[in-house]
Enzyme design. Sequence first.
Site, mmCIF file in Angstrom:
data_model
loop_
_atom_site.group_PDB
_atom_site.id
_atom_site.type_symbol
_atom_site.label_atom_id
_atom_site.label_comp_id
_atom_site.label_asym_id
_atom_site.label_seq_id
_atom_site.Cartn_x
_atom_site.Cartn_y
_atom_site.Cartn_z
ATOM 1 N N PRO A 148 0.844 -1.195 0.000
ATOM 2 C CA PRO A 148 0.000 0.000 0.000
ATOM 3 C C PRO A 148 0.879 1.244 0.000
ATOM 4 O O PRO A 148 1.852 1.306 0.759
ATOM 5 C CB PRO A 148 -0.778 -0.108 1.322
ATOM 6 C CG PRO A 148 -0.027 -1.071 2.174
ATOM 7 C CD PRO A 148 0.832 -1.913 1.285
ATOM 8 N N GLN A 160 -6.222 -1.749 3.010
ATOM 9 C CA GLN A 160 -5.489 -1.436 4.235
ATOM 10 C C GLN A 160 -6.196 -0.358 5.049
ATOM 11 O O GLN A 160 -6.608 0.673 4.514
ATOM 12 C CB GLN A 160 -4.064 -0.963 3.939
ATOM 13 C CG GLN A 160 -3.266 -0.962 5.242
ATOM 14 C CD GLN A 160 -1.937 -0.267 5.160
ATOM 15 O OE1 GLN A 160 -1.852 0.870 4.725
ATOM 16 N NE2 GLN A 160 -0.894 -0.944 5.602
ATOM 17 N N CYS A 197 3.150 2.873 9.649
ATOM 18 C CA CYS A 197 3.402 4.220 9.121
ATOM 19 C C CYS A 197 4.054 5.079 10.201
ATOM 20 O O CYS A 197 3.517 5.232 11.306
ATOM 21 C CB CYS A 197 2.091 4.861 8.663
ATOM 22 S SG CYS A 197 2.371 6.474 7.929
ATOM 23 N N LYS A 205 0.644 -5.035 8.969
ATOM 24 C CA LYS A 205 1.920 -4.584 8.386
ATOM 25 C C LYS A 205 2.635 -3.763 9.438
ATOM 26 O O LYS A 205 2.109 -2.748 9.899
ATOM 27 C CB LYS A 205 1.633 -3.746 7.136
ATOM 28 C CG LYS A 205 2.876 -3.208 6.438
ATOM 29 C CD LYS A 205 2.494 -2.706 5.050
ATOM 30 C CE LYS A 205 3.662 -2.108 4.294
ATOM 31 N NZ LYS A 205 3.976 -0.755 4.722
ATOM 32 N N ASN A 262 9.565 -6.774 3.809
ATOM 33 C CA ASN A 262 9.402 -5.524 3.059
ATOM 34 C C ASN A 262 10.583 -4.602 3.326
ATOM 35 O O ASN A 262 11.069 -4.520 4.447
ATOM 36 C CB ASN A 262 8.067 -4.866 3.481
ATOM 37 C CG ASN A 262 7.934 -3.433 2.993
ATOM 38 O OD1 ASN A 262 7.768 -2.511 3.793
ATOM 39 N ND2 ASN A 262 8.017 -3.229 1.706
ATOM 40 N N GLY A 263 11.022 -3.930 2.276
ATOM 41 C CA GLY A 263 12.044 -2.898 2.446
ATOM 42 C C GLY A 263 13.217 -3.021 1.506
ATOM 43 O O GLY A 263 13.868 -4.053 1.435
ATOM 44 N N ARG A 320 8.468 1.155 -3.138
ATOM 45 C CA ARG A 320 9.128 2.109 -4.061
ATOM 46 C C ARG A 320 9.700 1.443 -5.314
ATOM 47 O O ARG A 320 9.727 2.039 -6.385
ATOM 48 C CB ARG A 320 10.240 2.860 -3.321
ATOM 49 C CG ARG A 320 9.728 3.817 -2.268
ATOM 50 C CD ARG A 320 10.852 4.314 -1.387
ATOM 51 N NE ARG A 320 11.468 3.226 -0.632
ATOM 52 C CZ ARG A 320 12.613 3.317 0.029
ATOM 53 N NH1 ARG A 320 13.282 4.455 0.015
ATOM 54 N NH2 ARG A 320 13.085 2.285 0.697
HETATM 55 C C1 LIG Z 1 4.894 7.368 -1.002
HETATM 56 C C2 LIG Z 1 4.716 6.274 0.000
HETATM 57 C C3 LIG Z 1 3.471 6.039 0.556
HETATM 58 C C4 LIG Z 1 3.297 5.013 1.487
HETATM 59 N N1 LIG Z 1 2.052 4.764 1.978
HETATM 60 C C5 LIG Z 1 1.854 3.690 2.796
HETATM 61 C C6 LIG Z 1 0.546 3.293 3.199
HETATM 62 O O1 LIG Z 1 -0.480 3.873 2.793
HETATM 63 N N2 LIG Z 1 0.454 2.238 4.050
HETATM 64 C C7 LIG Z 1 1.558 1.535 4.505
HETATM 65 O O2 LIG Z 1 1.427 0.584 5.259
HETATM 66 N N3 LIG Z 1 2.797 1.882 4.099
HETATM 67 C C8 LIG Z 1 2.962 2.918 3.253
HETATM 68 N N4 LIG Z 1 4.221 3.210 2.806
HETATM 69 C C9 LIG Z 1 5.349 2.355 3.212
HETATM 70 C C10 LIG Z 1 5.568 1.251 2.175
HETATM 71 O O3 LIG Z 1 4.445 0.412 2.036
HETATM 72 C C11 LIG Z 1 6.805 0.381 2.530
HETATM 73 O O4 LIG Z 1 6.586 -0.231 3.778
HETATM 74 C C12 LIG Z 1 8.093 1.196 2.620
HETATM 75 O O5 LIG Z 1 8.177 2.139 1.553
HETATM 76 C C13 LIG Z 1 9.312 0.273 2.556
HETATM 77 O O6 LIG Z 1 9.269 -0.516 1.384
HETATM 78 P P1 LIG Z 1 10.156 -0.169 0.072
HETATM 79 O O7 LIG Z 1 11.580 -0.094 0.522
HETATM 80 O O8 LIG Z 1 9.854 -1.321 -0.868
HETATM 81 O O9 LIG Z 1 9.710 1.163 -0.442
HETATM 82 C C14 LIG Z 1 4.407 4.227 1.881
HETATM 83 C C15 LIG Z 1 5.660 4.468 1.316
HETATM 84 C C16 LIG Z 1 5.825 5.459 0.375
HETATM 85 C C17 LIG Z 1 7.190 5.678 -0.237
#
Ligand SMILES: Cc1cc2nc3c(=O)[nH]c(=O)nc-3n(C[C@H](O)[C@H](O)[C@H](O)COP(=O)(O)O)c2cc1C
Length: 344
Positions: free
Chosen positions: A13, A67, A97, A137, A196-197, A221
């Site tokens: 999400p 979510q 978050c 999450k 995740n990450g 991302r």
């Molecule tokens: C622009 C943006 C918006 C996000 N919005 C949410 C969200 O609505 N809910 C959530 O659980 N995490 C949110 N996240 C976190 C991501 O789901 C993820 O946990 C975090 O970016 C790490 O993963 P990545 O390294 O693959 O980006 C957001 C991240 C970004 C960059």
Amino acid sequence: MGLIKKNSIVLAPMAEISDKPFRTMCRKYGADFTFTEMVSARGIVNNSFNTTRKVVFAKSEQPIGIQLLGSSPFYIGEAVKRLVKLSPVDFDLNAGCPVKKVTKNGFGAAILDNPAQLKEIVSAMKKSAGDISVSVKMRLGFRKVTILENAKICEGEGADFITLHPKMGNDGSELLPDREWIGKVKSVVNIPVLANGFVFSAEDAVELLNKTDADGVMVARGALGNPYLFSRYNHFLSTKSFPEKPKIDQVFTDALEHLELIKIEYGENLVGLNSAKKNIFWYFKRFNGIFSLIENIMELQKFNQIKIELEKHVENLKAGKFSTESNEEVFDKFKQRILFWNLK
Ligand SMILES: Cc1cc2nc3c(=O)[nH]c(=O)nc-3n(C[C@H](O)[C@H](O)[C@H](O)COP(=O)(O)O)c2cc1C
């Protein structure tokens, strides 16, 4: 069998990003399932138009999870009850978050410091969800590390899987996750754990699964402008080799398709145009000339102008008109802050 199969790959999400056009492109290229962006449980219960709009999805988008954000077991349970009729494949609790305006209300990662509350929330979700899967999450904790206790609570209350972004609530987005924690969590629960990450490519996803015993990965991302991450990953799973990265013609075709989906979803207004621009920049971030593309498109106010400018840009790219910028530098900026054109 549950929703998470071995080596699942799932779209995370993302607020203001995980909309229908983006989800459609990620599913087209092989995401096992996707999520809506987080929505306020209270907003759902109060019938807020802007909240409800974000969770409505087309049948063709299945499988998709919803979510929820909130801290009240009552509102979250009630929101799930109302959303069951949409038949998502999963209801996920946002307990990760770290953004201040979210945590100051006790939402998102702030829940992690209060295991008793987490317990009540997951229990309320489970009671309302019926046969639909429920997940959480989360991060390692908010102010203190609470992950092992929290993971066991989630399992105890019937959560079907958890997703772990192994960082603390106040860790910045540039800090690498501590992947050791995935194994530690796996050793205390029997439900699937998605990692995740920092997965920015199919290669990263495979490496993450090889280095940890996660059941699958969730990508945020890394999927921006790059739905190919999913298809390249799935290709690796079946052949044990990575296909080439997509060439400019394919990226161009997909950027245009994504643009069309955005136009249908939002129309030619500020929301639609902003979404179109950022998504196009993400598709082209790995190619030379990204900064001139940004400059030429940023001020345009019509989808058609954007399309024409993009066509010109691709011709120039193919003609080798752009000097080789340091793509790695551009990509690093993107990782630090996805709206990387603001960094100029
Ligand atoms: C622009 C943006 C918006 C996000 N919005 C949410 C969200 O609505 N809910 C959530 O659980 N995490 C949110 N996240 C976190 C991501 O789901 C993820 O946990 C975090 O970016 C790490 O993963 P990545 O390294 O693959 O980006 C957001 C991240 C970004 C960059």
